[in-house]
Structure formats: C-alpha cells, structure tokens
Design a protein around this motif. Sequence first.
Motif, short mmCIF file in Angstrom:
data_model
loop_
_atom_site.label_atom_id
_atom_site.label_comp_id
_atom_site.label_asym_id
_atom_site.label_seq_id
_atom_site.Cartn_x
_atom_site.Cartn_y
_atom_site.Cartn_z
N ALA A 1 24.55 50.96 -9.45
CA ALA A 1 25.89 51.25 -10.12
C ALA A 1 26.93 51.20 -9.21
N VAL A 2 27.53 50.60 -8.05
CA VAL A 2 28.72 50.34 -7.66
C VAL A 2 28.87 48.83 -8.33
N GLU A 3 28.65 48.44 -9.15
CA GLU A 3 28.49 47.69 -10.00
C GLU A 3 28.85 47.49 -11.65
N VAL A 4 28.38 48.80 -11.70
CA VAL A 4 28.81 49.01 -13.17
C VAL A 4 29.80 50.18 -13.25
N ASN A 5 30.45 50.11 -12.12
CA ASN A 5 31.53 51.14 -11.53
C ASN A 5 32.50 50.26 -12.14
N ILE A 6 32.72 49.12 -11.61
CA ILE A 6 33.48 47.91 -11.10
C ILE A 6 33.38 47.22 -12.64
N SER A 7 32.13 47.13 -12.72
CA SER A 7 33.04 46.50 -14.46
C SER A 7 33.18 47.41 -15.30
N TYR A 8 32.77 48.69 -15.17
CA TYR A 8 33.81 49.48 -16.71
C TYR A 8 34.84 49.76 -16.29
N ASN A 9 35.69 49.52 -14.74
CA ASN A 9 37.16 49.81 -14.74
C ASN A 9 37.66 47.87 -15.66
N GLN A 10 37.18 47.38 -15.46
CA GLN A 10 37.67 45.99 -16.17
C GLN A 10 37.30 45.68 -17.55
N MET A 11 36.32 46.33 -17.88
CA MET A 11 36.47 46.26 -19.59
C MET A 11 37.30 47.34 -20.09
N MET A 12 37.66 48.68 -19.25
CA MET A 12 38.96 50.50 -19.43
C MET A 12 40.12 49.40 -19.65
N TYR A 13 40.68 48.86 -18.62
CA TYR A 13 41.88 47.84 -17.51
C TYR A 13 42.12 46.76 -18.83
N TYR A 14 41.16 46.44 -19.40
CA TYR A 14 41.07 45.30 -20.74
C TYR A 14 41.32 46.58 -22.12
N ALA A 15 40.82 46.59 -22.38
CA ALA A 15 41.30 47.73 -23.88
C ALA A 15 42.46 48.64 -24.02
N VAL A 16 42.54 49.06 -22.62
CA VAL A 16 43.79 49.64 -22.23
C VAL A 16 45.19 48.88 -22.41
N ALA A 17 45.31 47.72 -22.03
CA ALA A 17 46.25 46.86 -21.84
C ALA A 17 46.54 46.09 -23.30
N LYS A 18 44.89 45.66 -23.73
CA LYS A 18 45.01 45.46 -25.26
C LYS A 18 45.62 46.13 -26.54
N SER A 19 45.38 47.58 -25.94
CA SER A 19 46.04 48.88 -26.74
C SER A 19 47.74 48.53 -26.71
N VAL A 20 47.54 48.93 -25.11
CA VAL A 20 49.34 48.97 -24.96
C VAL A 20 49.69 47.51 -26.17
N LYS A 21 49.74 45.77 -25.26
CA LYS A 21 49.62 44.76 -26.26
C LYS A 21 49.95 45.44 -27.98
N GLU A 22 49.15 45.34 -28.46
CA GLU A 22 48.88 45.56 -29.69
C GLU A 22 49.02 46.92 -30.68
N LYS A 23 49.64 47.52 -29.81
CA LYS A 23 50.08 48.99 -30.65
C LYS A 23 49.05 49.50 -30.88
N LEU A 24 47.64 49.82 -30.40
CA LEU A 24 46.57 50.63 -31.03
C LEU A 24 46.30 51.86 -31.24
N LEU A 25 46.83 52.35 -29.39
CA LEU A 25 46.88 53.66 -29.72
C LEU A 25 48.05 55.30 -29.88
N GLU A 26 48.46 55.49 -30.73
CA GLU A 26 49.60 56.73 -30.52
C GLU A 26 50.24 57.13 -29.19
N GLU A 27 49.75 57.34 -28.01
CA GLU A 27 49.14 57.73 -27.23
C GLU A 27 49.66 56.68 -25.92
#
Length: 175
Positions: free
Chosen positions: A66-92
């Motif tokens: 469970a701890v590693e699931v959470n850390i892994s989630y954080n890392q892929m979420m952080y990347y997805a948000v950063a990429k969304s910001v960089k590429e202007k993928l989400l209006e919000e």
Amino acid sequence: MTAGPGAAPEFANDAELLERVLKPYKAHCKYLTSATVSVVDGRVTARCAFGIPESCYIDDTGHLNAVEVNISYNQMMYYAVAKSVKEKLLEEFGSWTLEDYWRHQLPDILIARFAGNFRRPINARAFSGEFAFASVERRAPGGTPMILADTRYRYWDDAGGRCDGEVKLAFVNAE
C-alpha cells in the motif's frame, strides 16, 4: 506528440520533465521510469512503467504494498499534471505555466481521499500503471481558487497481478 487521423493526442515519455517531476524524491524512491500521456474523449490519462528494486522502508514483502502504491500514484499523478500544464491539456490548469506547477507541486496538491483494491499480488520489481482524470473542476470557495479532481488508477504486472483505486485531489491556492 503523435496522433494519426481520428486518434487521440499522445505525448511520449518526456525524460527531462520526468527528471524534474521526480526531483523532490530520494534517489531510492524514484519508482516511475517512463510515462506516456494521452487525451481520450477530453480526459487526460497516463500509462506508466515502474520499477522498485528495493522497498524504501521495509524488508522485502515479495509484492507491491500500500505504501508503494501511494508513492507510485503520486509520481504518475505529478507527471500527468505537469505534462497537462506543459501541453495545455486541461482547461482548469490553463493559466498555469510549468513554473507555477513547480511552485504548487508539493505544498498545494493534496490527497483528500485515497482508496485502493488489491486484487492479485503485483511484482514490485517491474509493473505498469495507469492514471486517469475522471473529472476536474475549478472552484473559488470564499474567493480562493481551488481545483478538485476525481482520479482513477490501476497497476498490473506480467503475471496477472492487479490493483486499482480512486483518489480525490484538491489543488489549493490554485490561482
């Protein structure tokens, strides 16, 4: 970016962005090795590869815990948000720059609720994951902007291991 006729936009792994996203992590806790971000029906998703050579806090359990699931989630979420910001993928996140993202990454992105379902043990040494925004909305309670996001994740390995769950995120101070 790649996309054929009628295909969803897809952004291959951005090694420089990934390195910057993982910068806050200790060297032995950088589990995300690559990510591809796509937009399907207006929803941002990330398909990721992970490897955990050794747990950062416990003797080997023989499976993803469970701890590693959470850390892994954080890392892929952080990347997805950063990429969304960089590429202007989400209006919000449309008004954010990458500099804004780096400023918000640790102090202002909060997990409000985290749920997981462990269906079959996953080999932590090599596994895959997927992150998806289910919904994203911008609010301004009391005049302070925030972004709320319902997200989903899942992990799997080559031996049929499975885990999935849902996470509610709150991006506070989201000016």
